[in-house]
Enzyme design. Structure first.
Site, PDB file in Angstrom:
ATOM      1  N   ALA A 248      39.740  32.609  42.078  1.00  0.00           N
ATOM      2  CA  ALA A 248      40.786  32.121  42.978  1.00  0.00           C
ATOM      3  C   ALA A 248      41.054  33.145  44.077  1.00  0.00           C
ATOM      4  O   ALA A 248      40.822  34.351  43.891  1.00  0.00           O
ATOM      5  CB  ALA A 248      42.062  31.861  42.185  1.00  0.00           C
TER       6      ALA A 248
ATOM      7  N   ARG B  88      43.532  34.543  45.215  1.00  0.00           N
ATOM      8  CA  ARG B  88      44.498  35.643  45.007  1.00  0.00           C
ATOM      9  C   ARG B  88      43.835  36.841  44.329  1.00  0.00           C
ATOM     10  O   ARG B  88      44.399  37.925  44.287  1.00  0.00           O
ATOM     11  CB  ARG B  88      45.703  35.147  44.196  1.00  0.00           C
ATOM     12  CG  ARG B  88      45.356  34.615  42.832  1.00  0.00           C
ATOM     13  CD  ARG B  88      46.595  34.090  42.105  1.00  0.00           C
ATOM     14  NE  ARG B  88      46.229  33.513  40.815  1.00  0.00           N
ATOM     15  CZ  ARG B  88      45.865  32.267  40.630  1.00  0.00           C
ATOM     16  NH1 ARG B  88      45.764  31.439  41.671  1.00  0.00           N
ATOM     17  NH2 ARG B  88      45.571  31.797  39.428  1.00  0.00           N
ATOM     18  N   TYR B  89      42.626  36.639  43.756  1.00  0.00           N
ATOM     19  CA  TYR B  89      41.936  37.744  43.075  1.00  0.00           C
ATOM     20  C   TYR B  89      40.855  38.395  43.922  1.00  0.00           C
ATOM     21  O   TYR B  89      40.355  39.447  43.556  1.00  0.00           O
ATOM     22  CB  TYR B  89      41.271  37.237  41.782  1.00  0.00           C
ATOM     23  CG  TYR B  89      42.236  36.619  40.805  1.00  0.00           C
ATOM     24  CD1 TYR B  89      43.294  37.347  40.283  1.00  0.00           C
ATOM     25  CD2 TYR B  89      42.079  35.293  40.412  1.00  0.00           C
ATOM     26  CE1 TYR B  89      44.170  36.773  39.384  1.00  0.00           C
ATOM     27  CE2 TYR B  89      42.959  34.701  39.509  1.00  0.00           C
ATOM     28  CZ  TYR B  89      44.003  35.450  39.002  1.00  0.00           C
ATOM     29  OH  TYR B  89      44.866  34.881  38.122  1.00  0.00           O
ATOM     30  N   THR B  90      40.418  37.737  44.980  1.00  0.00           N
ATOM     31  CA  THR B  90      39.261  38.243  45.737  1.00  0.00           C
ATOM     32  C   THR B  90      39.698  38.844  47.063  1.00  0.00           C
ATOM     33  O   THR B  90      40.763  38.520  47.577  1.00  0.00           O
ATOM     34  CB  THR B  90      38.239  37.122  45.981  1.00  0.00           C
ATOM     35  OG1 THR B  90      38.906  36.025  46.616  1.00  0.00           O
ATOM     36  CG2 THR B  90      37.599  36.655  44.698  1.00  0.00           C
TER      37      THR B  90
END
Length: 364
Positions: free
Chosen positions: A85, A87-89
């Site tokens: 997602a 928000r993690y990358t």
């Protein structure tokens, strides 16, 4: 995509938003959620998933021949798994993207108001890199489709240089310099020269693409086939599933087993039923029955410089890019000359003041 920079609006907006965030190849990474938010709020009034999916594809080295975005974190893999997602990358631009944007501050291209009229966005990028042919494009909209395979940038530049020096060059001349597509996942184009020539002349055709394989000999005359490159846009996990399914259904009588021994490099091991089987015969049956051979369509349907969709041949596409670069060069030079003229006028003023300093002080 636009024939000049090879980008669709969403890609152009992603690159421009990242340029505004100063995400150069030398800068640090920023969260993808932040970038997607900027693109969605300022330039691209569509869903965040559509923007993030487009951005992920620009970062995948097995999807884009020359990635425009450098990703940090899980951006998916050749097995067909999705990226993490947003928000993690994290992401930043690559050197290739920097070349596409080079000169955008120097009045190289036209700008237009964004959807809400609050900001400006570029109509097309300066494109110091032949992105349309180098990275290819695929898509479908309003009853028109486009499908352009990736090519080798060095070969494209050699063909473009030849076209600069010989404006009447034929497509056959250009193909001597760039013989055909060059896919990021490798593979072999198994198409005859006439078909390739006619495809590039008309802008329509297709390429037969095969996996690259070699034979590994074992003890006592045993052998196995090792596949090291698979066709473009074939998910490896699904390919193995397909072969295993056909094995179960007994539709591959010459094959005994398939194993995936891939690391960073692709390595599919195919074991024959007996060593008496001819490797070529085994591979022919697999090419016929599975996605180890696929067809990649060529349909060079692009927006030309007047933003009119039409199918172009190879020569027209290269010509359009070269004409665009010529315009960019002229506009950047004019912009620099104007800046120099403004500076000279100010220096003339300083000179007058300096030579009549007492009088200026008296006036003030």
């Amino acid at each position: 995509p636009d024939v000049r920079d090879g980008l669709k609006p969403v890609h152009r907006r992603i690159l421009y938003a990242m340029h505004q965030l100063r995400l150069d190849p030398t800068a640090g990474f920023k969260k993808c959620a932040r970038i997607v938010g900027d693109v969605m709020g300022k330039f691209h009034p569509h869903g965040d998933a559509a923007i993030y999916d487009a951005m992920v594809r620009l970062a995948q080295d097995f999807a884009a021949r020359y990635p425009l975005v450098e990703g940090q974190g899980n951006f998916g893999n050749i097995d067909g798994d999705n990226a993490a997602a947003m928000r993690y990358t994290e992401a930043r631009l690559t050197e290739v993207a920097r070349a596409l944007l080079a000169g955008i501050e120097d009045d190289a291209v036209d700008f237009r108001p964004t959807y809400d009229g609050e900001e400006q966005e570029p109509v097309v990028l300066p494109a110091a890199f032949p992105n349309l042919l180098a990275n290819g494009a695929a898509g479908i909209a309003v009853g028109m489709a486009t499908s352009i395979p990736p090519h080798n940038a060095g070969e494209i530049c050699a063909a473009a240089l030849h076209l600069v020096h010989h404006p009447d060059a034929t497509v056959a001349d250009l193909l001597r310099r760039m013989p055909g597509p060059d896919f990021p996942t490798g593979g072999i184009v198994a198409e005859d020269a006439e078909a390739i020539l006619s495809a590039y002349e008309t802008g329509r055709g297709s390429f037969r693409l095969r996996a690259r394989w070699e034979i590994e000999r074992g003890k006592h005359g045993t052998w196995q086939v090792v596949v090291t490159e698979i066709p473009y846009q074939v998910a490896k996990a699904r390919l193995i599933e397909q072969i295993a399914q056909l094995l179960e259904e007994r539709k591959l009588p010459l094959l005994a087993d398939v194993r995936d021994e891939s690391t960073e490099q692709v390595r599919l091991v195919l074991e024959p039923k007996s060593r008496g089987v001819e490797p070529e015969v085994l591979m022919q049956t697999l090419f016929r029955a599975t996605a180890l051979e696929s067809r990649f369509p060529l349909n060079m349907n692009v927006l030309d410089a007047t933003r009119t969709p039409r199918v172009m041949g190879l020569r027209d596409v290269l010509r359009a890019w070269l004409d665009h670069r010529h315009d960019v060069l002229t506009r950047r030079s004019r912009h620099r000359l104007a800046a120099i003229e403004r500076r000279l006028e100010i220096l003339d003023g300083y000179l007058s003041v300096y030579l009549n300093l007492d009088e200026v002080i008296r006036i003030i």
